[in-house]
Design an enzyme around this catalytic site. Structure first.
Site, PDB file in Angstrom:
ATOM      1  N   CYS A 166       0.802  -1.178   0.012  1.00  0.00           N
ATOM      2  CA  CYS A 166       0.072   0.120  -0.119  1.00  0.00           C
ATOM      3  C   CYS A 166       0.920   1.391   0.148  1.00  0.00           C
ATOM      4  CB  CYS A 166      -1.141   0.069   1.074  1.00  0.00           C
ATOM      5  SG  CYS A 166      -2.101   1.470   1.012  1.00  0.00           S
ATOM      6  N   ASP A 222      -9.660  -3.586  -6.286  1.00  0.00           N
ATOM      7  CA  ASP A 222      -9.191  -2.288  -5.226  1.00  0.00           C
ATOM      8  C   ASP A 222      -9.886  -0.984  -5.472  1.00  0.00           C
ATOM      9  OD1 ASP A 222      -7.702  -0.515  -3.795  1.00  0.00           O
ATOM     10  OD2 ASP A 222      -5.912  -1.733  -4.272  1.00  0.00           O
ATOM     11  N   HIS A 255      -8.133  -4.738  -2.188  1.00  0.00           N
ATOM     12  CA  HIS A 255      -6.925  -4.040  -1.641  1.00  0.00           C
ATOM     13  C   HIS A 255      -6.582  -4.938  -0.403  1.00  0.00           C
ATOM     14  CE1 HIS A 255      -3.964  -0.834  -0.758  1.00  0.00           C
ATOM     15  NE2 HIS A 255      -4.377  -0.801   0.411  1.00  0.00           N
TER      16      HIS A 255
END
Length: 287
Positions: A166, A222, A255
């Site tokens: 991330c 995501d 995600h």
């Protein structure tokens, strides 16, 4: 606010179940991610030298978590860049997983100057007060200092890689643009079309400066990283002459699919991506 981080966490938090707030770098899980899922992976330290270390960056002592095979020298080095939650137990475990593969893996606490990311329970506040205050120039300089530290510990920094998740995935791309000596990189679901610190360029904007082979691992579901932004980056890289980068986008995958301590974890995609990451490092001489 970073929507994908909020979306990938379960509603509500239970501080009594499996999780505990970190008190030292690499110790415990960040408060914002509790409760920790029962599927969370824990890698032992048998055969490893592992634990917190301190890295001098000028007059600043930056905490970090390091893991490596015990008694070994001239090890290839992998930098590990954390999520927005800092270097908590999951990131330390990733270091141990890499150490079991023969690497000196080190995760510097890149938010240390801004605050204790692991202590925050409110993600928007964490982002505004800590994450958004860490500019790329500072982060890259801290990573440079980490590489120098690893070399002094006997690491072979001619075989240097970085991986991150991330925020750390974006940092992976950013560091690839910064350090032309990097051998390889693996970026896990890092945003490429936006920055966290105001004024920092996006990864797409820096594509021409990326020379290293970077493997991008992403989920098609995501909500914070549109697949078309990956296509834009891929086109920018190829336009700049870098044909060594590759992207893998997993269908119907959210995600943070590698984060085994969170509801977003997807084991099949995580296992496949981990195998691809290790193969990528070997393929590009980081072994």
């Amino acid at each position: 606010m970073v929507k994908e981080e909020i979306d990938s966490l379960a509603p509500g938090r239970d501080f009594s179940r499996r999780g505990f707030v970190q008190t030292a770098v690499g110790s415990g899980f960040a408060a914002a991610v509790l409760p920790v899922g029962a599927q969370a992976v824990s890698t032992d330290t048998q055969g490893l030298e592992a634990g917190p270390v301190s890295i001098a960056v000028g007059d600043f002592a930056m905490p970090a978590y390091r893991a490596q095979p015990a008694g070994k020298k001239n090890l290839p080095v992998i930098l590990v860049a954390s999520e927005i939650f800092g270097v908590h137990e999951h990131i330390a475990d990733v270091c141990r997983r890499l150490a079991k593969q023969g690497y000196l893996a080190i995760a510097p606490e890149l938010f240390a100057r801004q605050g204790n990311a692991g202590a925050y329970t409110d993600i928007p506040k964490l982002i505004s007060e800590v994450v958004s205050k860490a500019p790329d120039a500072q982060v890259n300089a801290d990573l440079d200092a980490t590489v120098a530290w690893a070399a002094r510990q006997g690491g072979d920094t001619r075989k240097l890689a970085i991986t991150g998740f991330c925020w750390g995935g974006r940092t992976t791309w950013s560091y690839a643009a910064h350090n032309p000596q990097l051998s390889a990189a693996v970026a896990w679901y890092g945003p490429v079309a936006r920055s966290y610190f105001a004024g920092d360029a996006t990864v797409i904007d820096r594509a021409a400066r990326i020379q290293a082979p970077v493997l991008g691992l992403y989920g098609a579901a995501d909500t914070g990283i549109p697949v078309d932004t990956l296509s834009q980056l891929e086109a920018a890289l190829k336009a700049a002459g870098n044909t060594k980068c590759e992207f893998v986008v997993y269908p119907d995958t959210p995600h943070a699919f590698y984060a085994d301590y969170r509801p977003s974890y997807r084991k099949a995609a995580a296992d496949d991506a981990w195998a691809r990451a290790l193969a990528w490092f070997r393929r590009h001489g980081v072994a």
